[in-house]
Design a protein around this motif. Sequence first.
Motif, PDB file in Angstrom:
ATOM      1  N   GLY A   1      25.107   7.371  32.729  1.00  0.00           N
ATOM      2  CA  GLY A   1      25.353   8.541  33.554  1.00  0.00           C
ATOM      3  C   GLY A   1      26.811   8.816  33.835  1.00  0.00           C
ATOM      4  N   ASN A   2      27.045   9.768  34.738  1.00  0.00           N
ATOM      5  CA  ASN A   2      28.415  10.177  35.055  1.00  0.00           C
ATOM      6  C   ASN A   2      28.923   9.446  36.305  1.00  0.00           C
TER       7      ASN A   2
ATOM      8  N   GLU B   1      19.498   2.277  32.262  1.00  0.00           N
ATOM      9  CA  GLU B   1      20.441   1.160  32.186  1.00  0.00           C
ATOM     10  C   GLU B   1      21.540   1.335  33.235  1.00  0.00           C
ATOM     11  N   LEU B   2      22.039   0.213  33.735  1.00  0.00           N
ATOM     12  CA  LEU B   2      22.983   0.221  34.861  1.00  0.00           C
ATOM     13  C   LEU B   2      24.215   1.097  34.645  1.00  0.00           C
ATOM     14  N   GLY B   3      24.761   1.093  33.428  1.00  0.00           N
ATOM     15  CA  GLY B   3      26.024   1.788  33.201  1.00  0.00           C
ATOM     16  C   GLY B   3      25.872   3.251  32.832  1.00  0.00           C
TER      17      GLY B   3
ATOM     18  N   THR C   1      27.358  21.866  43.949  1.00  0.00           N
ATOM     19  CA  THR C   1      28.323  20.790  43.729  1.00  0.00           C
ATOM     20  C   THR C   1      28.114  19.735  44.808  1.00  0.00           C
TER      21      THR C   1
ATOM     22  N   PHE D   1      22.345  21.063  41.385  1.00  0.00           N
ATOM     23  CA  PHE D   1      22.400  21.710  40.070  1.00  0.00           C
ATOM     24  C   PHE D   1      21.367  21.060  39.144  1.00  0.00           C
ATOM     25  N   THR D   2      21.435  19.741  39.039  1.00  0.00           N
ATOM     26  CA  THR D   2      20.539  19.020  38.134  1.00  0.00           C
ATOM     27  C   THR D   2      19.082  19.147  38.580  1.00  0.00           C
TER      28      THR D   2
ATOM     29  N   GLU E   1      14.496   8.518  34.798  1.00  0.00           N
ATOM     30  CA  GLU E   1      14.762   9.568  33.813  1.00  0.00           C
ATOM     31  C   GLU E   1      13.837  10.764  34.067  1.00  0.00           C
ATOM     32  N   ALA E   2      14.294  11.931  33.626  1.00  0.00           N
ATOM     33  CA  ALA E   2      13.583  13.169  33.964  1.00  0.00           C
ATOM     34  C   ALA E   2      12.181  13.232  33.358  1.00  0.00           C
TER      35      ALA E   2
ATOM     36  N   LEU F   1      18.061  10.286  39.962  1.00  0.00           N
ATOM     37  CA  LEU F   1      17.836  10.905  38.646  1.00  0.00           C
ATOM     38  C   LEU F   1      19.056  10.683  37.752  1.00  0.00           C
ATOM     39  N   ASN F   2      18.797  10.200  36.539  1.00  0.00           N
ATOM     40  CA  ASN F   2      19.900   9.913  35.625  1.00  0.00           C
ATOM     41  C   ASN F   2      19.421  10.112  34.177  1.00  0.00           C
ATOM     42  N   VAL F   3      20.356   9.996  33.236  1.00  0.00           N
ATOM     43  CA  VAL F   3      20.011  10.209  31.831  1.00  0.00           C
ATOM     44  C   VAL F   3      19.501   8.935  31.160  1.00  0.00           C
ATOM     45  N   GLY F   4      19.444   7.843  31.894  1.00  0.00           N
ATOM     46  CA  GLY F   4      18.917   6.589  31.364  1.00  0.00           C
ATOM     47  C   GLY F   4      18.739   5.633  32.517  1.00  0.00           C
TER      48      GLY F   4
ATOM     49  N   VAL G   1      26.673   9.733  39.689  1.00  0.00           N
ATOM     50  CA  VAL G   1      25.496   8.882  39.893  1.00  0.00           C
ATOM     51  C   VAL G   1      25.892   7.406  39.984  1.00  0.00           C
TER      52      VAL G   1
END
Lengths: 349, 349
Positions: free
Chosen positions: A218-219, A214-216, A178, A259-260, A242-243, A209-212, A222
């Motif tokens: 992820g959670n 673009e600026l906005g 966490t 975790f990620t 991105e991964a 590291l993020n899911v995209g 991030v």
Amino acid sequence: MALLSGSANEQCTVALDGTGGDHQLDTRPVVDAVRFALALYPSLYLIVFGSSQLELDLTKAGVNKKRYEFRLAQQSIPQDEAPRSVLTNYAHSAMVQALECVKSGQAQAMLSSGGTGPLVTLARHILGVQQLSAAKVKLKSKLGLCPRSGRVRPCFAARIPVGPQRFALMLDLGANATCSAADLYDFACLGHACAQLSLERDHPRLALLNVGVELGKGNALVQRAKDILEQDRSLQFTGFIEANRIFNDDADVIVTDGFTGNVALKAAEGVANIYASSAGMKKFFAKMARPDWLLPWQYNGSVLLGVNGIVVKSHAAAGKEALAVAMVEAARAAQANLAAKMQERLTAQ
Amino acid sequence: MALLSGSANEQCTVALDGTGGDHQLDTRPVVDAVRFALALYPSLYLIVFGSSQLELDLTKAGVNKKRYEFRLAQQSIPQDEAPRSVLTNYAHSAMVQALECVKSGQAQAMLSSGGTGPLVTLARHILGVQQLSAAKVKLKSKLGLCPRSGRVRPCFAARIPVGPQRFALMLDLGANATCSAADLYDFACLGHACAQLSLERDHPRLALLNVGVELGKGNALVQRAKDILEQDRSLQFTGFIEANRIFNDDADVIVTDGFTGNVALKAAEGVANIYASSAGMKKFFAKMARPDWLLPWQYNGSVLLGVNGIVVKSHAAAGKEALAVAMVEAARAAQANLAAKMQERLTAQ
């Protein structure tokens, strides 16, 4: 491949926790790894902690006694032992004794395949945690982040192959399940310093590291970390990654929560394993097809950054080659005096 | 490979958002994918929404006009458009019109390569969200989880190849960047029902993605989710799974939050891409080495579970084969009447 600039001629001593990992009963992988590492690294000297069986098997295998010293440590720590118990009940364990060797200066680095939780808890407790610079502490205060009296949050970093003879650093890989945005900022500072030292990049490109991209995307974690990283002009923050681009040399330092990061590297490893485990002709083709720089055991050996001493963790299920590679990683970090130099950089930034 | 049991002889209509993804300017991948999908699936009929350029290029390419209908939709939604704006400003977009087709019954499924955020927001709003059974709602209340009046949290699920002709379901893959433990429980219920329907497993083995398999591992989210899953006797919860075992057929349903799931699959894809992108002889060997069941475009086509209609998302950067595969995935889900059957199962459990 010598990414850390220490001289391989000076002797360096690594303390090896020979009890952890999946090698509790079968000592062969440890024995083979010791032989392999000593052959790979002529100036390496080992202090091996483990069972009397391991002592016997090292002798039987004819490992050169001038290159290692054995110390009995029957106690081993369960992977998921509670932190409180870890700190009080395992003074005679191999892990504690190997860390004490680093603390006292008998060894310049330690290596363990034991549980992540116990290793991080003990390393922080025995070796102590490094400090951020006054400027960073000030920035954290200004941003409303509890600066924990300047102590950095330690994390696991590993070199990721991103091309022939090229590596990136990825962190955290599991020291912290966490994380807060302030923790991710600490990882960025540690990664920046480590990339300067070990990858010899003056201005490492740092990505989150993020899911995209673009600026906005992820959670909240991030998004908040991005806002913080943008405030620190000493870091070359390039935005999100991105991964599927981890291995594409888009960044020198890839920052993520433990975790990620752990899931990402293990998923990558899972696919590599599928190729590697094919049978018959496919196995042959897989071997021929694998880019030379994408050797699975090059991943092995995560360094715990942010503690006052060199602590390297090997996969619990690492084979003998991977374990040997982790020993060499520990020796290189030791000869480059990584922990002390990290503290110098952190203070100067 | 027909994992859903609908008959491929009855005509089924899929509404295609032809504006999303990275194909905004170059219409060729969409045109090629339409031709490929129509050839693969003889009973498929498409309603294609897109630019006048796309209309022209479909005609030029000589795609059989009896197999599709074109409707002009010049408006396209930016990937990271804010939810409020998505709901109010894009009535004439291809995405909204394709979803309306499903709502009105003109099409049995829709496919989009557009932004995840807009697609999930619009699908929930236009099609409505499915309901959990009274028993599940009662369990959630008992455990102190806000049951949101029984409405399930929709999520993206994809089939993961885990061996020759064998698949597992993984979810969420990115519909929700932030998830609660109650959301993970919803995903488990959706995955359980979907695996029964689409993988034909009566008692799907359900596992939670984590950084280790030991009981105490991971963050508060997975620990809480584990506690909840253990309370539901109707699910066959087998514990934690590590990311390096995703492709090893250890579980039929792999539950995770949308952030982690997205990172895990993309990391796996990244490694597969490195093999696929080698040059010269290595490229040949990589092709020969790839297990037949591990085709990269088999990943394509995530289904949005938990809404009252079939919504399939394709990668934004999907090639023509991948896009065609996603269309076939949508057609199969349509012929199996997946959304309605999912609601039946959810209510019955």
